[in-house]
Design a protein around this motif. Structure first.
Motif, PDB file in Angstrom:
ATOM      1  N   GLY A   1       0.804  -1.217   0.000  1.00 22.45           N
ATOM      2  CA  GLY A   1       0.000   0.000   0.000  1.00 22.45           C
ATOM      3  C   GLY A   1       0.836   1.266   0.000  1.00 22.45           C
ATOM      4  N   ILE A   2       0.369   2.241   0.768  1.00 28.25           N
ATOM      5  CA  ILE A   2       0.972   3.577   0.758  1.00 28.25           C
ATOM      6  C   ILE A   2       2.484   3.524   1.004  1.00 28.25           C
ATOM      7  CG2 ILE A   2       1.009   5.789   2.001  1.00 28.25           C
ATOM      8  CD1 ILE A   2      -2.065   5.360   2.472  1.00 28.25           C
ATOM      9  N   VAL A   3       2.908   2.675   1.947  1.00 29.96           N
ATOM     10  CA  VAL A   3       4.342   2.642   2.301  1.00 29.96           C
ATOM     11  C   VAL A   3       5.197   2.179   1.115  1.00 29.96           C
ATOM     12  CG1 VAL A   3       6.022   1.494   3.806  1.00 29.96           C
ATOM     13  CG2 VAL A   3       3.954   2.477   4.778  1.00 29.96           C
TER      14      VAL A   3
ATOM     15  N   ILE B   1      -5.363  14.460   6.780  1.00 29.96           N
ATOM     16  CA  ILE B   1      -4.930  13.275   7.528  1.00 29.96           C
ATOM     17  C   ILE B   1      -5.801  12.094   7.132  1.00 29.96           C
ATOM     18  CG2 ILE B   1      -6.419  13.872   9.522  1.00 29.96           C
ATOM     19  CD1 ILE B   1      -4.131  12.642  11.315  1.00 29.96           C
ATOM     20  N   PHE B   2      -5.227  10.897   7.120  1.00 29.52           N
ATOM     21  CA  PHE B   2      -5.984   9.668   6.852  1.00 29.52           C
ATOM     22  C   PHE B   2      -6.506   9.174   8.204  1.00 29.52           C
ATOM     23  CE2 PHE B   2      -5.588   5.203   4.655  1.00 29.52           C
ATOM     24  CZ  PHE B   2      -6.970   5.115   4.602  1.00 29.52           C
ATOM     25  N   CYS B   3      -7.731   9.599   8.530  1.00 34.65           N
ATOM     26  CA  CYS B   3      -8.363   9.259   9.815  1.00 34.65           C
ATOM     27  C   CYS B   3      -9.137   7.963   9.589  1.00 34.65           C
ATOM     28  CB  CYS B   3      -9.290  10.418  10.204  1.00 34.65           C
ATOM     29  SG  CYS B   3     -10.264  10.121  11.682  1.00 34.65           S
TER      30      CYS B   3
ATOM     31  N   LEU C   1     -14.826   7.243  -8.038  1.00 30.63           N
ATOM     32  CA  LEU C   1     -13.899   6.342  -8.732  1.00 30.63           C
ATOM     33  C   LEU C   1     -13.234   5.386  -7.754  1.00 30.63           C
ATOM     34  CD1 LEU C   1     -12.049   8.792 -11.159  1.00 30.63           C
ATOM     35  CD2 LEU C   1     -13.717   7.057 -11.784  1.00 30.63           C
ATOM     36  N   THR C   2     -12.988   5.850  -6.523  1.00 29.16           N
ATOM     37  CA  THR C   2     -12.321   4.997  -5.535  1.00 29.16           C
ATOM     38  C   THR C   2     -13.259   3.893  -5.075  1.00 29.16           C
ATOM     39  OG1 THR C   2     -11.160   6.967  -4.833  1.00 29.16           O
ATOM     40  CG2 THR C   2     -10.937   5.043  -3.422  1.00 29.16           C
ATOM     41  N   ALA C   3     -14.525   4.240  -4.821  1.00 25.45           N
ATOM     42  CA  ALA C   3     -15.498   3.210  -4.455  1.00 25.45           C
ATOM     43  C   ALA C   3     -15.590   2.183  -5.582  1.00 25.45           C
ATOM     44  CB  ALA C   3     -16.858   3.854  -4.197  1.00 25.45           C
TER      45      ALA C   3
ATOM     46  N   THR D   1     -11.546  13.151  -8.126  1.00 26.48           N
ATOM     47  CA  THR D   1     -11.146  11.828  -8.647  1.00 26.48           C
ATOM     48  C   THR D   1     -10.383  10.968  -7.650  1.00 26.48           C
ATOM     49  OG1 THR D   1      -9.026  12.603  -9.520  1.00 26.48           O
ATOM     50  CG2 THR D   1     -10.962  12.745 -10.994  1.00 26.48           C
ATOM     51  N   ASP D   2      -9.583  11.587  -6.754  1.00 27.84           N
ATOM     52  CA  ASP D   2      -8.697  10.836  -5.842  1.00 27.84           C
ATOM     53  C   ASP D   2      -7.532  10.179  -6.572  1.00 27.84           C
ATOM     54  OD1 ASP D   2      -7.847   9.979  -3.340  1.00 27.84           O
ATOM     55  OD2 ASP D   2      -8.965   8.104  -3.412  1.00 27.84           O
ATOM     56  N   LEU D   3      -7.203  10.637  -7.769  1.00 23.53           N
ATOM     57  CA  LEU D   3      -6.075  10.046  -8.502  1.00 23.53           C
ATOM     58  C   LEU D   3      -4.903   9.735  -7.572  1.00 23.53           C
ATOM     59  CD1 LEU D   3      -4.518   9.499 -11.229  1.00 23.53           C
ATOM     60  CD2 LEU D   3      -3.745  11.848 -11.022  1.00 23.53           C
ATOM     61  N   ASN D   4      -4.483   8.491  -7.514  1.00 23.01           N
ATOM     62  CA  ASN D   4      -3.340   8.071  -6.685  1.00 23.01           C
ATOM     63  C   ASN D   4      -2.857   6.713  -7.183  1.00 23.01           C
ATOM     64  OD1 ASN D   4      -4.168   5.719  -4.793  1.00 23.01           O
ATOM     65  ND2 ASN D   4      -5.935   7.093  -4.672  1.00 23.01           N
ATOM     66  N   PRO D   5      -1.664   6.283  -6.783  1.00 23.89           N
ATOM     67  CA  PRO D   5      -1.132   5.040  -7.362  1.00 23.89           C
ATOM     68  C   PRO D   5      -1.720   3.759  -6.761  1.00 23.89           C
ATOM     69  CG  PRO D   5       0.420   5.962  -5.795  1.00 23.89           C
ATOM     70  CD  PRO D   5      -0.684   6.967  -5.943  1.00 23.89           C
TER      71      PRO D   5
HETATM   72  O1  NIG Z   1      -7.510   8.586  -0.801  1.00 29.80           O
HETATM   73  N1  NIG Z   1      -6.895   6.330   1.638  1.00 29.80           N
HETATM   74  C1  NIG Z   1      -5.878   6.959   1.696  1.00 29.80           C
HETATM   75  N2  NIG Z   1      -5.264   7.582   0.703  1.00 29.80           N
HETATM   76  C2  NIG Z   1      -5.545   7.370  -0.679  1.00 29.80           C
HETATM   77  C3  NIG Z   1      -4.905   6.142  -1.219  1.00 29.80           C
HETATM   78  C4  NIG Z   1      -3.453   6.272  -1.289  1.00 29.80           C
HETATM   79  C5  NIG Z   1      -2.728   5.074  -1.802  1.00 29.80           C
HETATM   80  O2  NIG Z   1      -3.242   3.939  -1.728  1.00 29.80           O
HETATM   81  O3  NIG Z   1      -1.609   5.279  -2.270  1.00 29.80           O
HETATM   82  C6  NIG Z   1      -7.031   7.480  -0.919  1.00 29.80           C
HETATM   83  O4  NIG Z   1      -7.718   6.508  -1.237  1.00 29.80           O
END
Ligand code: NIG
Ligand code: FE
Length: 414
Positions: free
Chosen positions: A110-112, A222-224, A298-300, A324-328
């Motif tokens: 994941g993120i790490v 923050i990711f709460c 899009l994330t859902a 959009t939440d565009l992320n990897p």
């Molecule tokens: O918004 N949920 C936390 N952050 C992002 C995902 C980031 C990732 O997976 O690299 C999100 O979904």
């Protein structure tokens, strides 16, 4: 560079105002056939019915005849993580085979994973990649985009991400404005395993003042979430950010119902984002405290999770934005057309509400509603010209691009 432009014979469709529209107001759009817009030095100086004086060729102004097509405010993508190293396509395949987003994160992916790649990447590499995404999104009508840090989780890499955004913003040729958000609390870095409170202390005492002093971010996020940062840690960090003049944003109630929307209301955050599992109390708290509920369909869709309750939120008086939440990881897509389609089909927004959510309310979620998000005198000359005379194509051309021209600060980009 010509930033003087007249667009004539347009069907202008736009929300109006300098703050987010809530509840029923989200449906109230100006719809003006035969409209003219004039942009002088990048700023709108006239928007209204065609006037003979505006139709005449004016020295120094480019003229665009819209031939009756729909002119909208430029789209505001108010939630993205567009500066990152590496990619994580294998996770998409694992999820197709039944693994969950959180289980991948809990076993060290994941993120790490992206954090390691981002720490190794040079600023040039990060910039080049971000600009590729910006180019794609700009062709779909995006004129302002948010960019979060959060793939460094250490001093230098967080600054590196934010500096990349600044350098894109400083280019006179830029296709979008980037609103930078400090997301140092995106995950617990490996160096702080088991010491989340100490990491929050580090962010509050070292990183926030630095980010503020260098003016590298306007907002803090923050990711709460269960297993990431608690509500108490989120409150502590975001209140410290607010004291320094930064706006507060929260990744809230994405995976489980966790009290993120309630906290957003309590601290009067600019926005709470995701909200797939927001409770009724959380929805009320957002409506009462003018928190923009930012929905990321899009994330859902890519996580195969239930959609956020957009209809309920608007009916409860919330201001809803779409992004959009565009992320990897959870959502490697910046597709504006698909966002419109999912929002209207599965969150049950009307087309008018979706337009407001992608323009003025997106701007408000960034603190930018005074300068963009609607077609009004004094705002930036940022527009989308669709390729037909009906806005229905935003969803009817499902998942396809209906944008004929994207215009940024009076310059026709595409
Ligand atoms: O918004 N949920 C936390 N952050 C992002 C995902 C980031 C990732 O997976 O690299 C999100 O979904
Ligand atoms: Fe996100």
């Amino acid at each position: 560079m010509n930033n003087n432009l007249i667009i004539k014979n347009a069907r202008i469709i736009t929300p109006l105002g300098t703050s987010a529209l809530k509840g029923k107001e989200m449906n109230q759009l100006l719809d003006l056939t035969g409209g003219t817009v004039k942009v002088t030095d990048g700023v709108i100086t006239y928007a209204g019915p065609s006037r003979p004086t505006c139709e005449e060729p004016e020295e120094g102004y480019e003229i665009l005849d819209a031939e009756g097509r729909v002119l909208l405010p430029g789209f505001i993508d108010s939630h993205t993580h567009l500066v990152f190293g590496g990619y994580r396509p294998e996770e998409f395949i694992w999820r197709m085979n039944g693994e969950s987003y959180m289980s991948i994160m809990q076993r060290g992916g994941g993120i790490v994973n992206t954090v390691h790649a981002t720490r190794e990447a040079t600023p040039e590499e990060l910039k080049c990649k971000a600009e590729w995404f910006i180019d794609v999104m700009s062709r779909m009508g995006v004129t302002t985009v948010e960019g979060k840090s959060g793939y460094g989780l250490d001093r230098d890499t967080e600054l590196k991400q934010l500096e990349v955004m600044r350098s894109i913003n400083l280019s006179p040729q830029r296709k979008v404005d980037i609103a930078a958000t400090f997301l140092g609390a995106h995950a617990l870095p490996p160096e702080y395993q088991g010491r989340a409170d100490e990491y929050i202390d580090f962010l509050i005492h070292e990183m926030l003042p630095l980010v503020r002093e260098k003016q590298l971010a306007e907002n803090c996020d923050i990711f709460c979430e269960q297993g990431v940062f608690t509500v108490a840690q989120s409150r502590r960090l975001l209140q410290a950010a607010q004291e320094l003049g930064l706006g507060a944003k929260i990744h809230a109630d994405e995976i489980v119902s966790f009290g993120g929307a309630e906290l957003a209301g309590e601290i009067k955050a600019l926005s709470a984002d995701h909200l797939l599992h927001a409770s009724d109390t959380g929805i009320r708290a957002m409506a009462e405290n003018k928190v923009v509920a930012t929905l990321l369909p899009l994330t859902a869709f890519t996580l195969r999770e239930p959609y956020a309750r957009g209809r309920d939120m608007i009916d409860s008086g919330c201001a809803v934005a779409l992004a959009t939440d565009l992320n990897p990881g959870s959502c490697c897509s910046g597709s504006i057309p698909l966002t419109f389609a999912l929002a209207c089909l599965y969150m049950h927004l009307t087309l008018e509400e979706a337009i407001t959510a992608m323009t003025l309310n997106g701007a408000a979620a960034l603190g930018y509603a005074h300068r963009t998000g609607s077609i009004e005198v004094g705002k930036q000359g940022d527009f989308v010209l669709l390729d037909t005379d009906t806005p229905a194509v935003l969803v009817y051309y499902t998942g396809m691009n209906s944008v004929q021209h994207t215009i940024k600060g009076g310059r026709i980009l595409f």
